[in-house]
Scaffold this motif. Structure first.
Motif, PDB file in Angstrom:
ATOM      1  N   LEU A  94       0.826  -1.214   0.000  1.00  0.00           N
ATOM      2  CA  LEU A  94       0.000   0.000   0.000  1.00  0.00           C
ATOM      3  C   LEU A  94       0.858   1.262   0.000  1.00  0.00           C
ATOM      4  O   LEU A  94       0.333   2.364   0.027  1.00  0.00           O
ATOM      5  N   LYS A  95       2.159   1.057  -0.005  1.00  0.00           N
ATOM      6  CA  LYS A  95       3.091   2.191   0.043  1.00  0.00           C
ATOM      7  C   LYS A  95       2.764   3.145   1.186  1.00  0.00           C
ATOM      8  O   LYS A  95       2.696   4.361   0.974  1.00  0.00           O
ATOM      9  N   SER A  96       2.503   2.594   2.353  1.00  0.00           N
ATOM     10  CA  SER A  96       2.233   3.477   3.491  1.00  0.00           C
ATOM     11  C   SER A  96       3.485   3.621   4.328  1.00  0.00           C
ATOM     12  O   SER A  96       4.082   2.629   4.725  1.00  0.00           O
ATOM     13  N   ILE A  97       3.858   4.859   4.554  1.00  0.00           N
ATOM     14  CA  ILE A  97       5.020   5.119   5.362  1.00  0.00           C
ATOM     15  C   ILE A  97       4.664   5.144   6.832  1.00  0.00           C
ATOM     16  O   ILE A  97       5.377   4.626   7.661  1.00  0.00           O
ATOM     17  N   SER A  98       3.510   5.745   7.129  1.00  0.00           N
ATOM     18  CA  SER A  98       3.135   5.902   8.525  1.00  0.00           C
ATOM     19  C   SER A  98       1.870   5.107   8.836  1.00  0.00           C
ATOM     20  O   SER A  98       1.139   4.703   7.942  1.00  0.00           O
ATOM     21  N   VAL A  99       1.632   4.926  10.120  1.00  0.00           N
ATOM     22  CA  VAL A  99       0.419   4.236  10.553  1.00  0.00           C
ATOM     23  C   VAL A  99      -0.814   5.026  10.117  1.00  0.00           C
ATOM     24  O   VAL A  99      -1.798   4.456   9.638  1.00  0.00           O
ATOM     25  N   ALA A 100      -0.749   6.335  10.286  1.00  0.00           N
ATOM     26  CA  ALA A 100      -1.876   7.181   9.914  1.00  0.00           C
ATOM     27  C   ALA A 100      -2.219   6.971   8.449  1.00  0.00           C
ATOM     28  O   ALA A 100      -3.388   6.801   8.073  1.00  0.00           O
ATOM     29  N   ASP A 101      -1.203   6.977   7.642  1.00  0.00           N
ATOM     30  CA  ASP A 101      -1.377   6.777   6.208  1.00  0.00           C
ATOM     31  C   ASP A 101      -2.058   5.439   5.942  1.00  0.00           C
ATOM     32  O   ASP A 101      -3.015   5.347   5.164  1.00  0.00           O
ATOM     33  N   MET A 102      -1.574   4.422   6.618  1.00  0.00           N
ATOM     34  CA  MET A 102      -2.121   3.090   6.414  1.00  0.00           C
ATOM     35  C   MET A 102      -3.592   3.047   6.805  1.00  0.00           C
ATOM     36  O   MET A 102      -4.420   2.516   6.061  1.00  0.00           O
ATOM     37  N   LEU A 103      -3.910   3.613   7.937  1.00  0.00           N
ATOM     38  CA  LEU A 103      -5.302   3.609   8.391  1.00  0.00           C
ATOM     39  C   LEU A 103      -6.196   4.322   7.386  1.00  0.00           C
ATOM     40  O   LEU A 103      -7.276   3.850   7.064  1.00  0.00           O
ATOM     41  N   ARG A 104      -5.728   5.447   6.887  1.00  0.00           N
ATOM     42  CA  ARG A 104      -6.500   6.185   5.882  1.00  0.00           C
ATOM     43  C   ARG A 104      -6.773   5.287   4.687  1.00  0.00           C
ATOM     44  O   ARG A 104      -7.893   5.187   4.202  1.00  0.00           O
ATOM     45  N   LYS A 105      -5.732   4.627   4.222  1.00  0.00           N
ATOM     46  CA  LYS A 105      -5.888   3.781   3.041  1.00  0.00           C
ATOM     47  C   LYS A 105      -6.775   2.581   3.341  1.00  0.00           C
ATOM     48  O   LYS A 105      -7.527   2.132   2.476  1.00  0.00           O
ATOM     49  N   ILE A 106      -6.685   2.064   4.542  1.00  0.00           N
ATOM     50  CA  ILE A 106      -7.527   0.922   4.891  1.00  0.00           C
ATOM     51  C   ILE A 106      -8.996   1.282   4.753  1.00  0.00           C
ATOM     52  O   ILE A 106      -9.763   0.559   4.130  1.00  0.00           O
ATOM     53  N   ASP A 107      -9.402   2.423   5.286  1.00  0.00           N
ATOM     54  CA  ASP A 107     -10.837   2.673   5.181  1.00  0.00           C
ATOM     55  C   ASP A 107     -11.208   3.235   3.818  1.00  0.00           C
ATOM     56  O   ASP A 107     -12.368   3.200   3.421  1.00  0.00           O
ATOM     57  N   LEU A 108     -10.224   3.690   3.061  1.00  0.00           N
ATOM     58  CA  LEU A 108     -10.465   4.016   1.661  1.00  0.00           C
ATOM     59  C   LEU A 108     -10.779   2.740   0.892  1.00  0.00           C
ATOM     60  O   LEU A 108     -11.558   2.732  -0.058  1.00  0.00           O
ATOM     61  N   LEU A 109     -10.173   1.646   1.319  1.00  0.00           N
ATOM     62  CA  LEU A 109     -10.411   0.359   0.677  1.00  0.00           C
ATOM     63  C   LEU A 109     -11.698  -0.289   1.195  1.00  0.00           C
ATOM     64  O   LEU A 109     -12.138  -1.302   0.664  1.00  0.00           O
ATOM     65  N   GLY A 110     -12.244   0.292   2.220  1.00  0.00           N
ATOM     66  CA  GLY A 110     -13.470  -0.265   2.774  1.00  0.00           C
ATOM     67  C   GLY A 110     -13.278  -1.611   3.442  1.00  0.00           C
ATOM     68  O   GLY A 110     -14.144  -2.461   3.395  1.00  0.00           O
ATOM     69  N   ILE A 111     -12.123  -1.801   4.051  1.00  0.00           N
ATOM     70  CA  ILE A 111     -11.836  -3.091   4.698  1.00  0.00           C
ATOM     71  C   ILE A 111     -12.415  -3.174   6.098  1.00  0.00           C
ATOM     72  O   ILE A 111     -13.094  -2.409   6.583  1.00  0.00           O
TER      73      ILE A 111
END
Lengths: 218, 218
Positions: free
Chosen positions: A201-218
């Motif tokens: 997911l190319k996430s550098i930070s936890v915040a970034d990852m969390l954002r992308k996770i709910d963007l993916l609707g997981i």
DNA sequence: TGGCTTCCCATACCGAGGTATGGGGCGCGG
DNA sequence: CCGCGCCCCATACCTCGGTATGGGAAGCCA
């Protein structure tokens, strides 16, 4: 090889995701079609005209900021039904209704179903133009926002099932330890999946990852 | 002492945040008012009737799930203007218009401005009832969602300026080190503020904290 | 069959966050 | 004046996450 081709096509379409806007016109009267097309093109708005909703569906809804100018009364599928159809297909094109047979009940129905405007004929051309350009502007923004989501979604497709399991845990704010327990595996393995998912997911930070996770609707 | 009192009042209002729904009716015709009130109360919906928009404003918009049934033509401020006024006051009460003098342009204007329905008189009572109850249901949900936000917001009020500075950094996914650099202080101090803020917001996990941060609009 | 992916486990190390426990300076209100 | 809250700094210790580097087992497909 095939998957590489597919990936390239997706890349290409992603690049053009915020292309020039397009006005769609559906009206059974040839004069109206011609006149509207002239009007829109006179202000450099690309325009596609159709005689019926069926004809428009054949061409498919293009992947660019759109606004649909739709006659209410049409041979075959009428305007309101078409609106409902698009909705069912998850196609949220903004719709401006135009009609010579306006009544309050119909206009309210159309608006409740999400139309952005409803113009009884005759109307001032400038009025329609204003509505359409405003819609296209907001659509353009939506398109850009959607672009980022699509990018993430594409990244997300490469996630393995197990990785999404782990991400679900992460999103809930669980510790690796707890995730491991819930999945019945070791913390170390959780770390593997987590960092692997993070890479994908190319996430550098936890915040970034969390954002992308709910963007993916997981 | 005064602040303690204030806190208690807030607690109390928070408890009742998802109270019984209320129907608001504004119509200058006494017969209509009486008949609508009867109808709503016959299905156990609490109802408040007003002769004019001014009268309604005097009583203030109550803090509970509401639905406003609004006559379009009124002495003094008319329905459409009132709708605009409420909007400016950031009061997003769902509005159902009723009117004996319906025309397409007005109905469209009302719907574009966010009305949830527009019923020309005469209408079937059941119709109005359906619309209103549906609106009240969704309002009820919104109210509940808002409750959680208010809780967090109250927690957030106890944050010091410096703590919100730090949280801003956290939300951006920065490391404590980077936050420290941006604020011109030490990483250790950042840790202090961060953990203090975490305590105040009662966040156990990073995910939880991030959620609350953007709930606070920081 | 051999190669690929996915999933699983382990040891070890490092950097980051969290906490506890010290301290000092500043401003505000009882 | 003193207490309190806010802001700042430091040392030390623990846990957690991330990564690197080993490995093994199962399934899929050319």
């Amino acid at each position: 090889m095939a998957t590489v081709r597919a990936a390239l096509v997706q890349e290409a379409s992603a690049q053009f995701t915020s292309r020039q806007p397009l006005v769609l016109v559906v009206d059974d009267d040839p004069d109206v079609r011609a006149s509207l097309q002239d009007m829109f093109e006179s202000v450099s708005l690309e325009t596609a005209v159709f005689e019926s909703t069926a004809e428009m569906l054949q061409h498919g809804i293009p992947d660019r900021p759109c606004c649909l100018v739709l006659d209410l009364r049409l041979p075959g599928t009428g305007g309101l039904e078409f609106q409902a159809q698009l909705r069912e297909m998850n196609q949220f094109v903004p719709i401006v209704f135009i009609t010579g047979h306006a009544d309050v009940a119909t206009s309210v129905r159309a608006m409740k179903a999400g139309a952005i405007d409803f113009l009884p004929k005759p109307f001032r051309q400038q009025e329609l133009l204003d509505v359409v350009s405003h819609a296209l502007r907001t659509e353009g923004e939506k398109h850009r926002d959607g672009g980022e989501r699509n990018t993430v979604r594409r990244l997300g497709e490469s996630l393995t099932p197990r990785e999404t399991d782990v991400l679900r845990g992460v999103a809930r704010g669980l510790l690796n330890k707890q995730i491991a327990y819930e999945l019945g595996i070791t913390e170390i393995t959780v770390k593997m999946h987590r960092s692997s998912a993070g890479r994908k997911l190319k996430s550098i930070s936890v915040a970034d990852m969390l954002r992308k996770i709910d963007l993916l609707g997981i």
